[in-house]
Design an enzyme around this catalytic site. Structure first.
Site, PDB file in Angstrom:
ATOM      1  N   GLY A   1      26.741  13.261  -1.694  1.00  0.00           N
ATOM      2  CA  GLY A   1      25.519  14.577  -1.385  1.00  0.00           C
ATOM      3  C   GLY A   1      24.572  14.164  -0.149  1.00  0.00           C
ATOM      4  O   GLY A   1      24.141  12.539  -1.176  1.00  0.00           O
TER       5      GLY A   1
ATOM      6  N   SER B   1      31.875  12.566  17.535  1.00  0.00           N
ATOM      7  CA  SER B   1      32.239  14.541  17.682  1.00  0.00           C
ATOM      8  C   SER B   1      30.695  14.650  19.415  1.00  0.00           C
ATOM      9  O   SER B   1      30.466  15.941  19.026  1.00  0.00           O
ATOM     10  CB  SER B   1      31.347  14.784  16.714  1.00  0.00           C
ATOM     11  OG  SER B   1      29.743  14.121  16.421  1.00  0.00           O
TER      12      SER B   1
ATOM     13  N   LYS C   1      26.910  20.156   9.622  1.00  0.00           N
ATOM     14  CA  LYS C   1      25.908  19.729  11.004  1.00  0.00           C
ATOM     15  C   LYS C   1      25.554  21.684  10.851  1.00  0.00           C
ATOM     16  O   LYS C   1      24.291  21.699  11.487  1.00  0.00           O
ATOM     17  CB  LYS C   1      27.024  20.041  12.054  1.00  0.00           C
ATOM     18  CG  LYS C   1      27.515  18.378  12.127  1.00  0.00           C
ATOM     19  CD  LYS C   1      28.409  18.030  12.819  1.00  0.00           C
ATOM     20  CE  LYS C   1      29.316  16.382  12.878  1.00  0.00           C
ATOM     21  NZ  LYS C   1      29.801  16.228  13.767  1.00  0.00           N
TER      22      LYS C   1
ATOM     23  N   VAL D   1      20.069  17.030  -3.309  1.00  0.00           N
ATOM     24  CA  VAL D   1      20.694  18.358  -3.797  1.00  0.00           C
ATOM     25  C   VAL D   1      20.957  18.343  -5.190  1.00  0.00           C
ATOM     26  O   VAL D   1      21.306  19.264  -5.673  1.00  0.00           O
ATOM     27  CB  VAL D   1      21.863  18.072  -3.186  1.00  0.00           C
ATOM     28  CG1 VAL D   1      21.913  18.011  -1.448  1.00  0.00           C
ATOM     29  CG2 VAL D   1      22.866  17.117  -2.659  1.00  0.00           C
ATOM     30  N   GLY D   2      20.675  17.392  -6.173  1.00  0.00           N
ATOM     31  CA  GLY D   2      20.342  17.671  -7.599  1.00  0.00           C
ATOM     32  C   GLY D   2      21.991  16.496  -8.239  1.00  0.00           C
ATOM     33  O   GLY D   2      22.486  17.428  -9.198  1.00  0.00           O
TER      34      GLY D   2
END
Length: 843
Positions: A388, A714, A757, A392-393
């Site tokens: 991640g 993308s 996203k 975020v931990g």
């Protein structure tokens, strides 16, 4: 200061005599003293590591103040003293309980001052006495005593026989000890008094202090002589066996073995003298540590072999240090010690919920492990990998898992590690070799089942020294890590009980085989609501504590908190949010410290205060401004920080159909732009765009933030939407963002990173998101709160994208009629002014 004992022999006689050796001052009976001449109260001189017998002469070096005072008074008053052996030599200030009850009356025959606080004296033993009670402790010990008199008949036949046997045994012992001088035999033969003979032999034979004291306490002559005979006989047998072993060993003794033999002899001598060196004590301590370490049989065999080798190595040798360090590592590692897992599911759930908000998938996996562990005791530890964006931990979640399971926690940072030896260690042949980081972490944990975090596993490098990620394959393989081999230890070490947790920002850099060994758990970025909750319940209380402010010192309103999140942070995690909250706390701390507000006063932080403390806003919603003209579309990009919005700008100018791409683009993105343009040319008629629009026009597509490299397929739908907007003059809606790969037939293909996203679009204030239809299933990973606040359009073809993205649907429009050439105008016809072309808009 400890008293030092020497013997009264000549230098030759001293050799091999042992500690506290004493000799008779004459050949006849010992010097006696009449019982009535012995005072009822005697000053007591405590003696260490030796027993002083009547008839003996013993030199002493003294330095303790009590002893010096005693000796000075005894010499001045010409009085006798009592010499009593201490029960424990290390006792510096002995009392009644620390002394034996039988000692020897002695006279100081010589006193020399050796220094300011050091004296050397010679004492002569006179008679035995028994301590009745201590009557004085300061300035030195005094005791009430009772003289002990031996009234045995000396000319008894049994006594004579015992004396003969004593002399015979003494001669045999002296013959077995070639280091003793011949004068020792003559000395024994010259003594005629049997009691003196027994005392002299007992004083000089190498036996424990307790046995010598037993001889001193045995007053009856026959019993004393029999006791000495027993001691002497045992010494003879020991010497015979020792000489036999020496003869067998010395014939094949190498230089190393000879050195070992001499060191063992030196150790025995030092033990007898009470001068055992620190090295010997350390080796004994090391052997005890190895016994208590619970080593597996094969490891114990190697350790014992290395310890035996260590004892034969000179301490000054570099090899000694290498071997000693190796054994220290073996002794310090946990081989069997483990912590009991806390298998209380509800307690673990409570700890995880208290420490972290959200992250339900991770918490569910940990609780599943504990549940299975509760049912199956020998379950192997899981190997997880948290992937991640920063903040975020991931790391703190590993600490919470350790706390929930009741295990020790160790963290191993792998960022920038490029040497395989960092994982496996260096071989002991290298100078300064050490075990690898895995074994070092196990030593730090001190248990066989810690939670070990392999932090930043995606940032491992590789160079000519090897590939650390390949070394981790054995560590993280459940089928192999029960016998992990470190180059330094060169032993099998069991890692199967360790709970490994890897962390990474990116999944792609992790090699495939290593990735295959781990269970990947992705941590998404936090939603806006989650950040508010985390700030209110975790970050603000933590920063108040760290800045010395009470819990009631600051009240940050929810509007102010929203302002901080929206205008001063733009991240997937909460690390920068915590920094901004810390900025606010420091500002309040200055006000409190300077007296502007009271320490107990409550300070409310509103939106205006945020602007004053943090300064101008760093982030703002610019989608409406950027897309207010045709030719600009908002795309979605995946980054290591979790995701972001990406503006794509297109413009045109007179030219010959060239396509220019700028913004540090990779090959895949360039090809996506070329494919979008080709599709546009093939479908220009149905989109209301002149077929020959490229004949006199150049196109330029730019991706802002030009310093940041960009790549990936993308952005295809976004590029095509921007081009259609440019060439039709229809603006893209300001609340729309999109992602997807486009083909030459206009199909919209699925892409990755949907969760990141979508969260990035949610943070940026986007309301409608266009994603490939085949990515609809990926929305299950998006937090429910974000899904509720967003409108999703699932597109399978570009027609659906354009219909949802543009303010007006261009599909089906007719291209404007081309003007007639001037040369073909009919005579008299009135020229019609050309209509305003939509593609004249410039960016």
């Amino acid at each position: 200061m400890r008293e030092r004992k020497e013997t009264a022999m000549s230098d030759k006689e001293k050799k091999g005599a042992g500690a506290g050796a004493q000799v008779a001052p004459a050949m006849g009976p010992p010097v006696l003293i009449n019982k009535e001449d012995i005072p009822a109260v005697l000053p007591i001189l405590p003696l260490r590591n030796s027993v002083f017998f009547p008839g003996g002469v013993l030199p002493l070096a003294v330095g303790r103040q009590k002893t010096i005072a005693l000796i000075k008074d005894a010499v001045r008053d010409e009085q006798v003293i009592g010499v009593v052996t201490q029960r424990r030599a290390e006792e510096e200030d002995p009392g009644a309980a620390d002394l034996y009850t039988v000692g020897t009356v002695a006279r100081v025959v010589k006193l020399l001052k050796m220094g300011e606080d050091n004296y050397s004296l010679v004492v002569q033993g006179l008679a035995r006495f028994k301590v009745l009670e201590l009557v004085q402790e300061s300035p030195y010990l005094k005791a009430r005593i009772e003289a002990v008199e031996d009234r045995s008949v000396v000319d008894d036949v049994e006594v004579e026989a015992l004396a003969i046997n004593l002399k015979k045994l003494a001669r045999e012992v002296i013959e077995l000890m070639p280091e003793l001088p011949a004068a020792a035999t003559e000395l024994v033969e010259s003594i005629t008094h049997p009691g003196h003979l027994a005392d002299l032999i007992a004083a000089n034979v190498d036996v424990p202090i307790e046995e010598k004291q037993q001889v001193l306490e045995t007053v009856e002559l026959k019993a004393r002589m029999k006791l000495v005979l027993e001691l002497l006989n045992r010494k003879r047998e020991i010497l015979k066996l020792s000489n036999k072993i020496d003869s067998a060993v010395k014939g094949e003794m190498s230089k190393t073995q000879r050195e070992y033999y001499l060191r063992q002899q030196l150790k025995a001598i030092k033990e007898e003298l009470g001068e055992l060196g620190e090295e010997e004590e350390e080796l004994d301590e090391l052997q005890e540590r190895l016994k208590k370490a619970g080593l597996p049989p094969e490891v114990e065999k190697v350790a014992q072999k290395e310890l035996n080798r260590l004892k034969s190595i000179p301490t000054a040798s570099s090899e000694y240090t290498v071997a000693r360090t190796y054994l220290d590592w073996i002794a310090d590692l946990p081989w069997t010690k483990r912590t009991d897992d806390n298998l209380d599911i509800e307690n673990a759930r409570q700890i995880l919920d208290t420490d972290h908000y959200g992250l339900d998938k991770i918490k569910k996996r940990i609780l599943e492990y504990l549940a299975v562990r509760k049912l199956k005791n020998d379950m192997r530890g899981p190997i997880l990998c948290f992937v991640g964006p920063p903040g975020v931990g991931k790391t703190s979640l590993g600490q919470s898992i350790a706390r929930a399971t009741g295990r020790k926690f160790v963290r191993l940072s792998l960022g920038g590690v490029r040497d395989e030896a960092e994982i496996r260690g260096h071989r002991r042949t290298y100078v300064g070799a050490l075990p690898g980081r895995i074994i070092q972490s196990m030593k730090k944990a001190a248990t066989v089942n810690p939670v070990m975090m392999l932090d930043e596993i995606d940032k491992l490098g590789a160079d000519f020294r090897g590939d650390p990620s390949a070394a981790l394959l054995e560590v993280l393989d459940p089928e192999q890590n029960h016998a992990f081999s470190d180059h330094y230890l060169d032993l099998s070490y069991d890692l199967s009980k360790v709970m490994f947790i890897g962390t990474a920002n990116l999944l792609d850099p992790i090699p495939g085989p290593l990735k295959d060994r781990m269970e990947i758990l992705e941590l998404p970025g936090y939603t806006f609501e989650e950040k508010v909750h985390i700030a209110q319940n975790h970050l603000i209380p933590k920063q108040l504590r760290e800045h010395g402010l009470s819990a009631d010192a600051i009240a940050i309103s929810e509007k102010a908190l929203i302002k901080i999140i929206m205008a001063y942070t733009r991240e997937a995690g909460v690390r920068n949010l915590e920094r901004r909250i810390a900025d606010v706390c420091r500002a309040i701390a200055v006000e409190v410290a300077s007296g502007k507000i009271g320490a107990s006063a409550k300070r409310s932080i509103e939106e205006a205060d945020v602007l004053e403390i943090l300064g101008p806003e760093k982030f703002y919603n610019e989608t409406a401004e950027r897309t207010e003209i045709a030719g600009v579309a908002t795309g979605l990009a995946w980054t290591a920080a979790g995701g972001d919005i990406l503006f794509i700008e297109a413009t045109k100018m007179p030219g010959k159909g060239a396509l220019t791409l700028t913004g540090q683009l990779g090959d895949v993105m360039k090809e996506s732009a070329q494919a979008a343009l080709s599709y546009l040319r093939s479908k220009s008629d149905s989109l209301g765009i002149p077929v020959n629009f490229l004949e006199k026009t150049d196109l330029h597509i730019h991706f802002p933030a030009g310093a940041i490299p960009k790549d990936g397929p993308s952005a295809g739908v976004t590029i095509l939407t921007a081009l259609v907007s440019l060439l039709t003059g229809i603006r893209v809606r300001s609340d729309v963002a999109m992602t997807g790969e486009v083909t030459l037939r206009g199909l919209v293909l699925p892409v990755g990173g949907i969760k990141e996203k979508v969260l990035a679009a949610h943070r940026a204030g986007i309301k409608r998101i266009i994603i490939p239809a085949r990515n609809e299933k990926d929305l299950l990973d998006v937090p429910e709160q974000a899904r509720k606040e967003l409108e999703f359009v699932f597109a399978a073809h570009m027609d659906e994208v354009l219909q949802a993205a543009l303010e007006e649907n261009p599909v089906g429009r007719k291209p404007p009629a081309a003007p007639e050439p001037e040369g073909e105008k009919k005579p008299g016809a009135t020229p019609t002014p050309p209509a305003k072309k939509p593609d004249e808009i410039r960016v």
